[in-house]
Design a protein around this motif. Structure first.
Motif, PDB file in Angstrom:
ATOM      1  N   ALA A   1       0.827  -1.210   0.000  1.00  0.00           N
ATOM      2  CA  ALA A   1       0.000   0.000   0.000  1.00  0.00           C
ATOM      3  C   ALA A   1       0.860   1.258   0.000  1.00  0.00           C
ATOM      4  CB  ALA A   1      -0.932  -0.006   1.209  1.00  0.00           C
ATOM      5  N   HIS A   2       2.033   1.182   0.638  1.00  0.00           N
ATOM      6  CA  HIS A   2       2.935   2.333   0.706  1.00  0.00           C
ATOM      7  C   HIS A   2       4.045   2.274  -0.342  1.00  0.00           C
ATOM      8  CE1 HIS A   2       1.219   4.065   4.358  1.00  0.00           C
ATOM      9  NE2 HIS A   2       1.126   2.838   4.838  1.00  0.00           N
ATOM     10  N   ASN A   3       3.980   1.285  -1.216  1.00  0.00           N
ATOM     11  CA  ASN A   3       4.980   1.140  -2.277  1.00  0.00           C
ATOM     12  C   ASN A   3       4.674   2.123  -3.409  1.00  0.00           C
ATOM     13  OD1 ASN A   3       6.562   0.306  -4.465  1.00  0.00           O
ATOM     14  ND2 ASN A   3       6.496  -1.838  -3.838  1.00  0.00           N
ATOM     15  N   GLN A   4       5.595   3.047  -3.668  1.00  0.00           N
ATOM     16  CA  GLN A   4       5.371   4.079  -4.674  1.00  0.00           C
ATOM     17  C   GLN A   4       5.676   3.608  -6.093  1.00  0.00           C
ATOM     18  OE1 GLN A   4       3.951   7.035  -3.825  1.00  0.00           O
ATOM     19  NE2 GLN A   4       3.829   6.093  -1.790  1.00  0.00           N
ATOM     20  N   THR A   5       6.349   2.465  -6.228  1.00  0.00           N
ATOM     21  CA  THR A   5       6.697   1.973  -7.563  1.00  0.00           C
ATOM     22  C   THR A   5       5.595   1.112  -8.171  1.00  0.00           C
ATOM     23  OG1 THR A   5       7.814   0.017  -6.658  1.00  0.00           O
ATOM     24  CG2 THR A   5       9.144   1.998  -6.968  1.00  0.00           C
ATOM     25  N   LEU A   6       4.682   0.628  -7.337  1.00  0.00           N
ATOM     26  CA  LEU A   6       3.574  -0.192  -7.812  1.00  0.00           C
ATOM     27  C   LEU A   6       2.295   0.626  -7.703  1.00  0.00           C
ATOM     28  CD1 LEU A   6       3.194  -3.125  -8.834  1.00  0.00           C
ATOM     29  CD2 LEU A   6       2.548  -3.756  -6.506  1.00  0.00           C
ATOM     30  N   LYS A   7       1.616   0.815  -8.829  1.00  0.00           N
ATOM     31  CA  LYS A   7       0.463   1.716  -8.837  1.00  0.00           C
ATOM     32  C   LYS A   7      -0.750   1.075  -9.497  1.00  0.00           C
ATOM     33  CE  LYS A   7       3.401   5.861  -9.092  1.00  0.00           C
ATOM     34  NZ  LYS A   7       3.110   6.308  -7.721  1.00  0.00           N
ATOM     35  N   GLY A   8      -1.901   1.693  -9.241  1.00  0.00           N
ATOM     36  CA  GLY A   8      -3.131   1.326  -9.921  1.00  0.00           C
ATOM     37  C   GLY A   8      -3.595  -0.097  -9.673  1.00  0.00           C
ATOM     38  N   PHE A   9      -4.086  -0.712 -10.741  1.00  0.00           N
ATOM     39  CA  PHE A   9      -4.686  -2.041 -10.659  1.00  0.00           C
ATOM     40  C   PHE A   9      -3.703  -3.084 -10.148  1.00  0.00           C
ATOM     41  CE2 PHE A   9      -5.519  -6.143 -12.767  1.00  0.00           C
ATOM     42  CZ  PHE A   9      -6.750  -6.430 -12.201  1.00  0.00           C
ATOM     43  N   ARG A  10      -2.452  -2.990 -10.564  1.00  0.00           N
ATOM     44  CA  ARG A  10      -1.452  -3.978 -10.152  1.00  0.00           C
ATOM     45  C   ARG A  10      -1.247  -3.961  -8.640  1.00  0.00           C
ATOM     46  NH1 ARG A  10       3.944  -3.197 -13.293  1.00  0.00           N
ATOM     47  NH2 ARG A  10       4.441  -5.031 -12.030  1.00  0.00           N
ATOM     48  N   LYS A  11      -1.292  -2.775  -8.053  1.00  0.00           N
ATOM     49  CA  LYS A  11      -1.125  -2.678  -6.604  1.00  0.00           C
ATOM     50  C   LYS A  11      -2.270  -3.374  -5.880  1.00  0.00           C
ATOM     51  CE  LYS A  11       0.479   0.935  -4.454  1.00  0.00           C
ATOM     52  NZ  LYS A  11       0.693   2.261  -3.801  1.00  0.00           N
ATOM     53  N   TYR A  12      -3.504  -3.084  -6.286  1.00  0.00           N
ATOM     54  CA  TYR A  12      -4.660  -3.687  -5.614  1.00  0.00           C
ATOM     55  C   TYR A  12      -4.749  -5.188  -5.885  1.00  0.00           C
ATOM     56  CZ  TYR A  12      -6.069   1.080  -4.651  1.00  0.00           C
ATOM     57  OH  TYR A  12      -6.100   2.371  -4.195  1.00  0.00           O
ATOM     58  N   LEU A  13      -4.296  -5.604  -7.065  1.00  0.00           N
ATOM     59  CA  LEU A  13      -4.271  -7.028  -7.378  1.00  0.00           C
ATOM     60  C   LEU A  13      -3.292  -7.758  -6.462  1.00  0.00           C
ATOM     61  CD1 LEU A  13      -5.169  -9.364  -9.217  1.00  0.00           C
ATOM     62  CD2 LEU A  13      -3.276  -8.764 -10.756  1.00  0.00           C
ATOM     63  N   ALA A  14      -2.110  -7.166  -6.267  1.00  0.00           N
ATOM     64  CA  ALA A  14      -1.099  -7.777  -5.401  1.00  0.00           C
ATOM     65  C   ALA A  14      -1.588  -7.849  -3.957  1.00  0.00           C
ATOM     66  CB  ALA A  14       0.201  -6.985  -5.479  1.00  0.00           C
ATOM     67  N   MET A  15      -2.204  -6.773  -3.480  1.00  0.00           N
ATOM     68  CA  MET A  15      -2.722  -6.762  -2.113  1.00  0.00           C
ATOM     69  C   MET A  15      -3.829  -7.801  -1.939  1.00  0.00           C
ATOM     70  SD  MET A  15      -2.816  -2.618  -1.495  1.00  0.00           S
ATOM     71  CE  MET A  15      -3.691  -2.752   0.062  1.00  0.00           C
ATOM     72  N   GLY A  16      -4.713  -7.883  -2.929  1.00  0.00           N
ATOM     73  CA  GLY A  16      -5.799  -8.855  -2.858  1.00  0.00           C
ATOM     74  C   GLY A  16      -5.296 -10.283  -2.872  1.00  0.00           C
ATOM     75  N   LEU A  17      -4.258 -10.536  -3.676  1.00  0.00           N
ATOM     76  CA  LEU A  17      -3.686 -11.879  -3.756  1.00  0.00           C
ATOM     77  C   LEU A  17      -3.104 -12.306  -2.412  1.00  0.00           C
ATOM     78  CD1 LEU A  17      -2.821 -14.352  -5.431  1.00  0.00           C
ATOM     79  CD2 LEU A  17      -0.714 -13.110  -6.007  1.00  0.00           C
ATOM     80  N   ILE A  18      -2.370 -11.399  -1.771  1.00  0.00           N
ATOM     81  CA  ILE A  18      -1.764 -11.724  -0.479  1.00  0.00           C
ATOM     82  C   ILE A  18      -2.839 -11.963   0.578  1.00  0.00           C
ATOM     83  CG2 ILE A  18      -0.324 -10.835   1.398  1.00  0.00           C
ATOM     84  CD1 ILE A  18       1.282  -9.323  -0.743  1.00  0.00           C
ATOM     85  N   LEU A  19      -3.850 -11.100   0.608  1.00  0.00           N
ATOM     86  CA  LEU A  19      -4.931 -11.269   1.582  1.00  0.00           C
ATOM     87  C   LEU A  19      -5.657 -12.597   1.372  1.00  0.00           C
ATOM     88  CD1 LEU A  19      -6.437  -7.660   1.655  1.00  0.00           C
ATOM     89  CD2 LEU A  19      -5.178  -8.798   3.497  1.00  0.00           C
ATOM     90  N   PHE A  20      -5.866 -12.963   0.112  1.00  0.00           N
ATOM     91  CA  PHE A  20      -6.543 -14.217  -0.206  1.00  0.00           C
ATOM     92  C   PHE A  20      -5.714 -15.416   0.249  1.00  0.00           C
ATOM     93  CE2 PHE A  20      -7.123 -17.714  -3.321  1.00  0.00           C
ATOM     94  CZ  PHE A  20      -8.425 -18.060  -2.987  1.00  0.00           C
ATOM     95  N   ILE A  21      -4.421 -15.386  -0.045  1.00  0.00           N
ATOM     96  CA  ILE A  21      -3.548 -16.507   0.319  1.00  0.00           C
ATOM     97  C   ILE A  21      -3.406 -16.613   1.835  1.00  0.00           C
ATOM     98  CG2 ILE A  21      -1.153 -17.319   0.244  1.00  0.00           C
ATOM     99  CD1 ILE A  21      -1.045 -16.422  -2.653  1.00  0.00           C
ATOM    100  N   GLU A  22      -3.274 -15.480   2.519  1.00  0.00           N
ATOM    101  CA  GLU A  22      -3.184 -15.528   3.980  1.00  0.00           C
ATOM    102  C   GLU A  22      -4.498 -16.005   4.602  1.00  0.00           C
ATOM    103  OE1 GLU A  22       0.312 -12.415   5.262  1.00  0.00           O
ATOM    104  OE2 GLU A  22      -1.745 -11.662   5.234  1.00  0.00           O
ATOM    105  N   ALA A  23      -5.622 -15.698   3.948  1.00  0.00           N
ATOM    106  CA  ALA A  23      -6.916 -16.193   4.436  1.00  0.00           C
ATOM    107  C   ALA A  23      -6.993 -17.711   4.310  1.00  0.00           C
ATOM    108  CB  ALA A  23      -8.055 -15.537   3.660  1.00  0.00           C
ATOM    109  N   ILE A  24      -6.460 -18.245   3.217  1.00  0.00           N
ATOM    110  CA  ILE A  24      -6.393 -19.699   3.058  1.00  0.00           C
ATOM    111  C   ILE A  24      -5.549 -20.304   4.178  1.00  0.00           C
ATOM    112  CG2 ILE A  24      -5.489 -21.556   1.600  1.00  0.00           C
ATOM    113  CD1 ILE A  24      -6.209 -19.891  -0.825  1.00  0.00           C
ATOM    114  N   GLY A  25      -4.470 -19.589   4.522  1.00  0.00           N
ATOM    115  CA  GLY A  25      -3.579 -20.080   5.564  1.00  0.00           C
ATOM    116  C   GLY A  25      -4.265 -20.272   6.903  1.00  0.00           C
ATOM    117  N   LYS A  26      -5.312 -19.491   7.173  1.00  0.00           N
ATOM    118  CA  LYS A  26      -6.030 -19.626   8.446  1.00  0.00           C
ATOM    119  C   LYS A  26      -6.631 -21.019   8.613  1.00  0.00           C
ATOM    120  CE  LYS A  26      -8.649 -16.455  10.023  1.00  0.00           C
ATOM    121  NZ  LYS A  26      -9.775 -15.502  10.150  1.00  0.00           N
TER     122      LYS A  26
END
Length: 224
Positions: free
Chosen positions: A121-146
């Motif tokens: 979220a604070h990464n200035q080199t990753l912007k727009g759709f790619r940033k939200y896609l990356a964040m969503g992917l991590i949240l999804f994978i960590e949710a599976i980990g639960k």
């Protein structure tokens, strides 16, 4: 008697990382109850030490493709070792740990070393759709980990709030503030306020790595 096997798996951290090796690895080795295998980034092979084996990930670079290839290498080690307990130190290995647990058994712990979504979220080199896609992917994978993790280990106190849905957890902070003492440690000579946290530790360079009773007891409890 065959000792239980514990894998400690990192992706971009070195094999002799200050946390994976000097905090987790050495603390567990000193119990003389476990056989350890530490997986991490390295450009050369590390000599094995007593009860600790090193498995290097020879990455050509740190691209996403290389990271996923490293995940398959981790799964191959999991298949070979069939560990009793695996400590996952990066979110990229969670899907592979899931397959390993289903296919070969074993228990899993997630060592939360960073808030990856907050970092992006604070990464200035990753912007727009790619940033939200990356964040969503991590949240999804960590949710599976639960669904597969028996326990969590937090490297910072703030994760108790930022990752409050990660339960049960144990806090094992990266930093330590106190008197630097040469090893081996006599508990009677340690500062009084340290006694409830550890009974001995490790002196490496100018950094003091204490052993945590809570860590060792919790791992023993999970494996029992």
């Amino acid at each position: 008697m065959v000792k239980p096997t514990i894998l400690i798996a990192s992706l971009l951290k070195p094999l002799k990382d200050s946390r994976a090796y000097y905090r987790l690895g050495l603390s567990l080795r000193e119990t003389n109850k476990y056989r350890l295998n530490i997986i991490g980034f390295s450009k050369k092979k590390e000599d094995e030490v007593e009860n600790i084996k090193f498995t290097p990930l020879f990455l050509n670079n740190r691209s996403g493709r290389e990271r996923w290839k490293a995940g398959f290498r981790f799964l191959k080690v999991y298949q070979k070792e069939k560990p009793d307990l695996t400590v996952i130190c990066t979110w990229e290995f969670i899907p592979f740990a899931l397959f390993g647990k289903v296919l070969y058994g074993g228990k899993l712990i997630y060592d939360v070393q960073e808030n990856y979504t907050l970092n992006i979220a604070h990464n200035q080199t990753l912007k727009g759709f790619r940033k939200y896609l990356a964040m969503g992917l991590i949240l999804f994978i960590e949710a599976i980990g639960k669904m597969i993790f028996e326990h969590y280990v937090f490297s910072e106190q703030c994760y108790k709030v930022e990752k409050k849905h990660f339960k049960p957890y144990l806090v094992l902070e990266n930093k330590f503030s106190g008197t630097l003492i040469e090893r081996p440690i006599d508990p009677k000579k340690a500062p009084q306020y340290c006694h409830k946290f550890f009974d001995f530790g490790y002196h490496y360079g100018s950094i003091w790595y204490p052993r945590s009773h809570g860590l060792v007891f919790k791992f023993t409890e999970i494996l029992s």
